[in-house]
Design an enzyme around this catalytic site. Structure first.
Site, PDB file in Angstrom:
ATOM      1  N   PRO A  19      20.366  13.770  13.073  1.00  0.00           N
ATOM      2  CA  PRO A  19      20.291  13.688  14.525  1.00  0.00           C
ATOM      3  C   PRO A  19      18.893  13.872  15.090  1.00  0.00           C
ATOM      4  O   PRO A  19      18.111  14.674  14.595  1.00  0.00           O
ATOM      5  CB  PRO A  19      21.204  14.821  14.996  1.00  0.00           C
ATOM      6  CG  PRO A  19      21.344  15.733  13.837  1.00  0.00           C
ATOM      7  CD  PRO A  19      21.222  14.868  12.615  1.00  0.00           C
ATOM      8  N   ARG A  27       9.421  12.471  20.310  1.00  0.00           N
ATOM      9  CA  ARG A  27      10.060  13.787  20.227  1.00  0.00           C
ATOM     10  C   ARG A  27       9.073  14.817  19.659  1.00  0.00           C
ATOM     11  O   ARG A  27       8.670  14.711  18.494  1.00  0.00           O
ATOM     12  CB  ARG A  27      11.268  13.690  19.291  1.00  0.00           C
ATOM     13  CG  ARG A  27      11.955  15.014  19.044  1.00  0.00           C
ATOM     14  CD  ARG A  27      12.954  14.938  17.894  1.00  0.00           C
ATOM     15  NE  ARG A  27      13.536  16.239  17.650  1.00  0.00           N
ATOM     16  CZ  ARG A  27      14.066  16.610  16.510  1.00  0.00           C
ATOM     17  NH1 ARG A  27      14.135  15.763  15.491  1.00  0.00           N
ATOM     18  NH2 ARG A  27      14.561  17.831  16.370  1.00  0.00           N
ATOM     19  N   ALA A  86      18.812  18.823  12.128  1.00  0.00           N
ATOM     20  CA  ALA A  86      19.433  20.114  12.483  1.00  0.00           C
ATOM     21  C   ALA A  86      20.667  20.426  11.636  1.00  0.00           C
ATOM     22  O   ALA A  86      20.985  21.598  11.397  1.00  0.00           O
ATOM     23  CB  ALA A  86      19.794  20.124  13.959  1.00  0.00           C
ATOM     24  N   GLU A 107      15.694  16.617  -0.694  1.00  0.00           N
ATOM     25  CA  GLU A 107      15.721  17.044   0.707  1.00  0.00           C
ATOM     26  C   GLU A 107      14.314  16.878   1.270  1.00  0.00           C
ATOM     27  O   GLU A 107      13.340  17.313   0.644  1.00  0.00           O
ATOM     28  CB  GLU A 107      16.137  18.522   0.776  1.00  0.00           C
ATOM     29  CG  GLU A 107      16.033  19.103   2.184  1.00  0.00           C
ATOM     30  CD  GLU A 107      16.458  20.579   2.261  1.00  0.00           C
ATOM     31  OE1 GLU A 107      16.938  21.127   1.248  1.00  0.00           O
ATOM     32  OE2 GLU A 107      16.286  21.163   3.338  1.00  0.00           O
ATOM     33  N   ARG A 116       9.011  28.035  10.666  1.00  0.00           N
ATOM     34  CA  ARG A 116       9.498  27.924  12.045  1.00  0.00           C
ATOM     35  C   ARG A 116      10.542  29.010  12.330  1.00  0.00           C
ATOM     36  O   ARG A 116      10.563  30.034  11.682  1.00  0.00           O
ATOM     37  CB  ARG A 116      10.023  26.500  12.265  1.00  0.00           C
ATOM     38  CG  ARG A 116       8.910  25.462  12.045  1.00  0.00           C
ATOM     39  CD  ARG A 116       9.388  24.049  12.249  1.00  0.00           C
ATOM     40  NE  ARG A 116       9.856  23.841  13.623  1.00  0.00           N
ATOM     41  CZ  ARG A 116      10.577  22.794  14.012  1.00  0.00           C
ATOM     42  NH1 ARG A 116      10.915  21.858  13.121  1.00  0.00           N
ATOM     43  NH2 ARG A 116      10.964  22.686  15.266  1.00  0.00           N
TER      44      ARG A 116
HETATM   45  C1  DQA Z   1      13.488  18.508  10.591  1.00  0.00           C
HETATM   46  C2  DQA Z   1      13.480  20.031  10.714  1.00  0.00           C
HETATM   47  C3  DQA Z   1      14.795  20.521  11.337  1.00  0.00           C
HETATM   48  O1  DQA Z   1      14.766  21.946  11.448  1.00  0.00           O
HETATM   49  C4  DQA Z   1      14.967  19.927  12.714  1.00  0.00           C
HETATM   50  O2  DQA Z   1      16.206  20.314  13.264  1.00  0.00           O
HETATM   51  C5  DQA Z   1      14.804  18.459  12.756  1.00  0.00           C
HETATM   52  C6  DQA Z   1      13.765  17.827  11.918  1.00  0.00           C
HETATM   53  C7  DQA Z   1      12.143  17.962  10.072  1.00  0.00           C
HETATM   54  O3  DQA Z   1      12.106  16.828   9.614  1.00  0.00           O
HETATM   55  O4  DQA Z   1      11.122  18.650  10.169  1.00  0.00           O
HETATM   56  O5  DQA Z   1      15.456  17.758  13.518  1.00  0.00           O
HETATM   57  O6  DQA Z   1      14.480  18.145   9.648  1.00  0.00           O
END
Ligand code: DQA
Length: 160
Positions: A19, A27, A86, A107, A116
């Protein structure tokens, strides 16, 4: 140049995006960079081709649709690269789908979730991932393709 015949028989790499990644470019560019998802898709296709591998690039804002992409990957993909966004931090359904895969799973994240907010420190995806690449922007995706190419070429890896 002749194609590598063993690689050209491989199924595509599924690159699956969760998402809000459709909003990349505008964004929070200070966190996620200025590349759009379309630009990342093109770069991934090029990097895949440089290894003789094809890619299928997918995105959904819906958890169930991401689960369906992963179910398709069971028979349609040679490997999965997943930025679950997310849902990384919340989705047992995505973890369950990943656990049905026999293929390598990488991943990826554009940002480094470990640096973060605390709620980003838990990754359900990590529990089923062969490896994790995070914090390198678009290069996270490109290095994941390099990793998949190395694994599929028979480089030693711990699992899957
Ligand atoms: C993300 C990191 C996630 O915490 C976040 O919710 C995202 C993007 C990233 O690519 O850094 O939507 O997956």
């Amino acid at each position: 140049m002749a194609k590598n015949s063993s690689k050209s028989k491989l199924l595509p790499i599924y690159i699956i995006n969760g998402p809000n990644l459709n909003l990349l470019g505008t964004r929070e560019p200070e966190i996620y960079g200025r590349a759009t998802l379309g630009e990342i898709e093109k770069l991934c296709a090029e990097r895949g081709r440089s290894h003789g591998l094809s890619t299928i690039f997918l995105q959904s804002n819906k958890e169930g649709e991401l689960v369906e992409f992963l179910q398709e990957a069971r028979t349609g993909a040679s490997a999965v690269i997943l930025n679950a966004a997310a849902y990384t931090h919340t989705s047992v359904a995505i973890l369950d789908a990943l656990q049905t895969l026999k293929q390598p799973v990488i991943e990826v994240h554009l940002s480094n979730p470990a640096r973060r907010e605390d709620f980003r420190h838990l990754s359900y995806v990590a529990k089923a991932a062969t490896g994790i690449i995070a914090g390198l922007g678009v290069n996270s995706y490109l290095l994941a393709i390099d990793a998949v190419a190395a694994i599929l070429a028979g480089a030693p890896s711990k699992k899957k």
